[in-house]
Write an enzyme that holds these catalytic residues in place. Structure first.
Site, PDB file in Angstrom:
ATOM      1  N   TRP A  92       0.832  -1.222   0.000  1.00  0.00           N
ATOM      2  CA  TRP A  92       0.000   0.000   0.000  1.00  0.00           C
ATOM      3  C   TRP A  92       0.851   1.251   0.000  1.00  0.00           C
ATOM      4  O   TRP A  92       0.377   2.344  -0.300  1.00  0.00           O
ATOM      5  CB  TRP A  92      -0.980  -0.017   1.168  1.00  0.00           C
TER       6      TRP A  92
ATOM      7  N   GLU B 151       0.152  -2.859  12.810  1.00  0.00           N
ATOM      8  CA  GLU B 151       0.167  -4.327  12.698  1.00  0.00           C
ATOM      9  C   GLU B 151       0.426  -5.027  14.030  1.00  0.00           C
ATOM     10  O   GLU B 151       0.385  -6.247  14.096  1.00  0.00           O
ATOM     11  CB  GLU B 151       1.239  -4.748  11.687  1.00  0.00           C
TER      12      GLU B 151
END
Lengths: 748, 748
Positions: free
Chosen positions: B345, B487
């Site tokens: 991304w 994350e």
């Protein structure tokens, strides 16, 4: 069959296992089968029911009482006893027909042999009382020092729980010595009183007629206060063939039992002393005799299975909380502090049937415990943002959730591991409903519904309803992010067992709302005030209809355990085992060796099918059995019996048999899993015992009860020629007899 | 400002860091800033773009070409070079104004000093060509052996990728030597051809005028085939003050470039030889000069910041895939095989703006890559049971998902850890839509919509729609079980960033359907045939309205990052750090040190607020910044720039400044995280570079573009007195100038 277990010879490494195997108990307390001279390192425990304590931020767990069985001997200043002394012979026994523990050990000494014998039982009719007889005899003249008293330095996993320990001693009558200890728990300051009376007798020789021969006692006595111990110390000149014995009466009472617990304990104990050891023992044995007349299951043709099964029932009888109207049973019974002495789904799904058919009052107490802990369950649901009642995964008094978010210690990092037993194992609430409704359906005792049972069912249904998720594009209702019975796969969606049990919960709520008129006007009014019953009815009916339940595959007949299970690696058990690095490592968790494989911890789909077998074709039952069994580790003692049960329902009792035997022998044989990460989880296995009973009555005898009427159907494995037992259904009692060809239930 | 980076002295432990810092590249290939004599242990890489290979079941990764820069010297049979030889002086340089790597090292020998100098660049206009000049001179008479050729034993993380390695050599002209190597990749057998021509010159002394002095070459030559290497070996008698130099022309071509790749490579290379080093170098420098006229960002008053920012842009310029109409940029640029050379991304959210405003053709190629990989994204969505397009988290050619379910190795057990980047980081699809629509909105180039862009947006919206869950009792739409930009917290529900970006995706789909008439009739017909557009419109409008987006708290103005974030432990970064046992352990994962704390890896809520700032009051922006910043590890190089950006939007450029500098200096300073578990993740940080650019243009200059019109607003930090740069918006180019007081954009 043989009702006596005997262990000959001594192996110190078996101390933990034998502690479980030779367990005695009376529901108020349990005593591990350890020796009198043992201390905490040998896992001595007089484990008390229903009283818990927490020290600092450690796990909350039940209390082990100060050990008033504590006794050892000294000869020439040297302590003689196990595990340190050499023995000439050693034997322990358990007469499980009568709940009697026995021990006989001979030690060689430089002057000659000395033998110690003991016997103990916890009174069934006076559950606060423990009795012990302890004798020493020798073939030569010998000066023996006998030390016996109370050891308050007890084995604790997360202790110390005993605070402000205070000792006292007195000696009012000749040869009779009293010691007592008082302590408070750490968290709630609950008082605990242990009182003992020792009555000493010395005989010149072992001929019983001579019992009163020697009036003049040839011994000296002193009371010694050692660290955390108070001890009577007798020094006795024992002539050749002489014997010294004492009878000890122990009373245990806590402030939870009564505000006047110290006085009541003392009075009860003095009354016991008046009754005497012989009377107490014969009353105790009579109790057991009557108990077995009611509870024994006869398996003709297979002594091994019959012994294992009745030994299992022995454990269930020993841990039933007859002394309370609202109490349940910990997952490891009263064998110690493992599993925090907490109540799990084991009670409702595995233990309840035995009590339901033999002692419905005990079953009622188990059910009532859940009703009385609804408050805790509602609090827990709220904590997680749900409605209704989310019962504690590890329930202590008042529904206190003892399960931590970090229930396992990682063996590699020694850090606590985030586990999901507490927050994701939502099937616990459905187990509560299952147990309660089993009780109601079997006994027709609506009083539990009047006393809060309806609320339990409605609140559990509300809980599941508030968790329901709908896939926006498809519309079915789902339950996500749960842990099913197979704990090796965490955070799964649509676990088959969980979804089916949630549907069951909705169905029970619907049933109760539809039949509300059967309850008293008062209860009806109360419920109507509390709930919008017709709106709930609509919601729960819809939820029951729309909740996603996987159908058996058209071709394979298999049911996927949860979304994505089929995508996991199809490893064998051996392959998974070969990945293990550390003997104590936890197989589950995010990175456990089983987590990314199809290997499951225990029966999951198979449990569901066993519970709801009438909804599936026999072919589907069998195919799922065949598929899941090789993929099951049976890492839980709850697993084998469900395979046994389903095999019976498939008409294969011989396939069931080894799983039945495994369940029945869980404690007789020992050797189950003792570690989850760095957490010790050993102890007795009541759920396996209950599962063995379920297999016998539901499986081999095909017992079903529908609307108060009983049906049986023969399904005996090859080795058993005849099976018979009593069951109580409501007010009626039946003798069930099953042979290879036929089964019948006769009302008696 | 200084456009030259210089590193004096030698420290072998810096080999990896300097390899990144002194990187050169041209989009087709990247060359790490390593020394000529280095081998794979020093992480040499000539990394190729867009060509991937997998060996056995190891991670799939890009190819490093055989290293034709490989050169070392020997004196008296002893190899001289780094890291093993002692140096008298050592220096490497990077002229990042012109993409020139330089090196100068003097070694003491027992006979006297010898100096090696080199220079290299990868041609910008002929991206298959690399040029190198390599010279040796000495103050005394010395016999020197010069060894140079191709080292096919390349550094591979998951190799070996080069199979059937075949060498050849020839020497057609005097003093000119050709070597070549051919190999095939392991998986798809793609041919790779590396050809080099070495032109050798020996000078009696270093005076330039004497270049042609010695006609008769005083050297011997042989071709040596060592293991995985082919080498020219020249033995030269070098007089005092003499010099030997060679110019090397390297051509790299693969079968992916052309079926006739070997012939084309050879022809191109011979053409380069004809042009000569000087011409190639001046063309290359001219290219860079023009490039900087367009791309340079001037920060007056702050040389350090200006250097860091333009050095960041240098990296972005070096890795732009100008040679392709449909290619994207790996997360670590072309600095090696880390992160599998995959596209993340990062491209859309961090890199795209720079290309959009400087080289829209490059931006189009990045966007087109996503359109051309829609097939892979649809396949992935299907794999997980979803509709639409789920783009690869780690995208390789054709949208191939390189991300494994086990992307990290547990340092404690050395077992692969189940990670959720692949299956749960669903925000990747929204990033693709964000990038595509940014391109369309900025350039007004609808051709990407005609060429498949509409399908990308609709399929991504379909994907999110198919994941939506509705809470049955409440009715809002939610996204569960995801991983957001942070994350360290896996498998969360309603991550704020993810939900907002899904809403954005729905909105874009709605916008495109509503404006479908702006596209060609042909495209309109095709789309109408493929989709039920009006039904989609209804669905996506509803989804956009009902998707759950947390509002800022009424009092605190805070937004919870995901459901349950507030319940996590409020540890400080230091507390979390103190729990680390192993220096390479992964902070995320189920049991990572950060997992049960509020410490987050990188900007998450802050990123969302930076992207959608106009929807929130400035007070809310600032309060969330203040709350989340101390709780952010900035463990990702994507983090600091978002904090910088949001601080600017809050009107605090001085608060932004250190975060801006951190972003801009990611590769200049080095020292970022190099390990995730046992996985090496070092390399350059293009996203940080892109983020620094975004901070300068969006933050300090307040650039916004709405419906083709440009607005700017001054927001300079104290140290910067004036900021200026060019941007291209559609067909128009503007010079933006910002001072403390004012900002203006002048169309040029």
């Amino acid at each position: 069959m043989d009702w006596m277990l005997t262990e000959n010879g001594y192996d110190s490494s078996l101390a933990a296992t034998l502690g479980n195997k030779f367990f005695i108990g009376n529901g108020y307390l349990g005593i591990r089968g350890t020796l009198e001279e043992y201390e905490k390192d040998q896992l001595v425990a007089i484990n008390l029911s229903g009283i818990y304590d927490q020290v600092e931020k450690k796990f909350r767990e039940p209390i082990n009482a100060p050990n008033a069985l504590y006794t050892y001997i000294e000869i020439a200043g040297e302590r003689i006893g196990l595990p340190n002394s050499e023995t000439k012979s050693h034997q322990i026994t358990l007469d499980f027909a009568h709940g009697l523990f026995g021990r006989k050990t001979s030690y060689p000494t430089k002057d000659g042999e000395i033998t110690v014998e003991s016997e103990r039982f916890c009174c069934m009719e006076q559950p606060h009382i423990i009795c012990m007889k302890y004798c020493i005899h020798t073939g030569v003249d010998m000066e023996v020092t006998l030390v016996s008293g109370i050891d308050a330095d007890v084995w604790d996993i997360n202790g110390p729980h005993l605070n402000n320990v205070k000792f006292s001693s007195s000696s009012k009558e000749e040869n009779t010595f009293e010691l007592s200890v008082h302590a408070n728990t750490s968290e709630k300051r609950i008082g605990i009183n242990v009182w003992e009376i020792t009555s000493l007798r010395i005989l010149d020789d072992i001929i019983p007629d001579c019992l009163e021969q020697r009036k003049k006692q040839q011994y000296t006595h002193e009371v010694v206060k050692a660290e955390s111990k108070i001890l009577n110390r007798f020094t006795i000149s024992l002539p050749a063939n002489g014997m010294v014995c004492f009878y000890k009466y122990i009373g245990i009472y806590t402030e939870k039992d009564s505000a006047l617990y110290e006085r009541e304990n003392k009075e009860l104990l003095h009354h016991a002393l008046l009754q005497g050891y012989g009377t107490l023992k014969s009353d105790h044995m009579e109790w057991w005799k009557k108990c077995w007349e009611r509870d024994q299951v006869v398996l003709e043709g297979d002594e091994e299975a019959m012994q294992a099964l009745n030994y299992s029932l022995y454990h269930l009888i020993c841990i039933a909380p007859r002394h309370s109207k609202s109490m349940s049973i910990p997952a490891r019974g009263l064998s110690g502090q493992t599993y925090k002495g907490a109540v799990f789904w084991d009670t409702e799904m595995f233990l309840l049937p035995f009590y339901l058919y033999t002692e419905p009052k005990v079953a009622r107490s188990l059910v009532k415990y859940r009703i009385d802990t609804l408050v805790g369950a509602k609090k827990k649901a709220k904590e997680y943002g749900y409605l209704g009642a989310f019962y504690a995964w590890e329930s202590q008094e008042g529904g206190y959730e003892a399960c931590s978010d970090y229930n396992v210690i990682d063996v590699f990092t020694e850090r606590p591991m985030r586990t999901y037993f507490r927050d994701k194992q939502i099937h616990i609430s459905s187990a509560v409903v299952y147990g309660l409704m089993s009780y109601v359906h079997t006994t027709n005792d609506y009083s539990v519904l009047e006393e809060g049972g309806v609320e339990v069912v409605l609140e559990c249904a509300q809980f599941y309803y508030s968790m329901l998720l709908q896939k926006v594009p498809f519309g079915q209702f789902e339950l996500h992010d749960v842990v099913g019975p197979d704990e090796y796969h965490e955070r799964v969606n649509n676990n088959f067992y969980t979804n089916r049990m949630a549907k069951f919960t909705f169905d029970m709520a619907v049933e109760l709302i539809q039949n509300i008129s059967k309850l008293s006007k008062e209860t009806q009014n109360k419920l109507a005030k509390q709930y919008g019953l017709s709106a709930l009815l609509t919601k729960f009916e819809e939820a029951s209809k729309r909740i996603y339940l996987k159908d058996p595959d058209k071709y394979t007949k298999l049911i996927e355990q949860f979304d994505g299970y089929y995508k996991l690696k199809d490893s064998t058990l051996d392959e998974v085992r070969s990945k293990v690095i550390h003997p104590k490592e936890y197989w589950g968790g995010a990175y456990g060796v089983a987590a990314d494989t199809k290997i499951i911890k225990q029966a999951d789909v198979v449990t569901t099918l066993a519970l709801f077998r009438e909804e599936y074709e026999q072919d589907a039952l069998q195919k799922n059995w065949d598929y899941y069994e090789p993929r099951t580790e049976h890492g839980s003692s709850l697993s084998a019996c469900m395979y046994a049960l389903l095999a019976c329902y498939c008409g294969n009792p011989d396939q069931a048999y080894p799983f039945f035997l495994k369940s029945a022998m869980a404690d007789l044989k020992g050797g189950g899993k003792e570690w989850a990460g760095l957490l010790y989880i050993g102890g007795t296995h009541p759920a396996a015992a209950g599962g063995a009973y379920m297999t016998a009555v539901y499986g081999f005898a095909g017992l079903t009860i529908k609307e108060g009427s009983i049906a049986v159907k023969p399904c005996l494995p090859s080795s058993i020629t005849k099976l018979s037992f009593l069951v109580q259904i409501g007010e009626k009692k039946y003798r069930v007899t099953v042979t290879k060809e036929e089964a019948f239930a006769v009302c008696i």
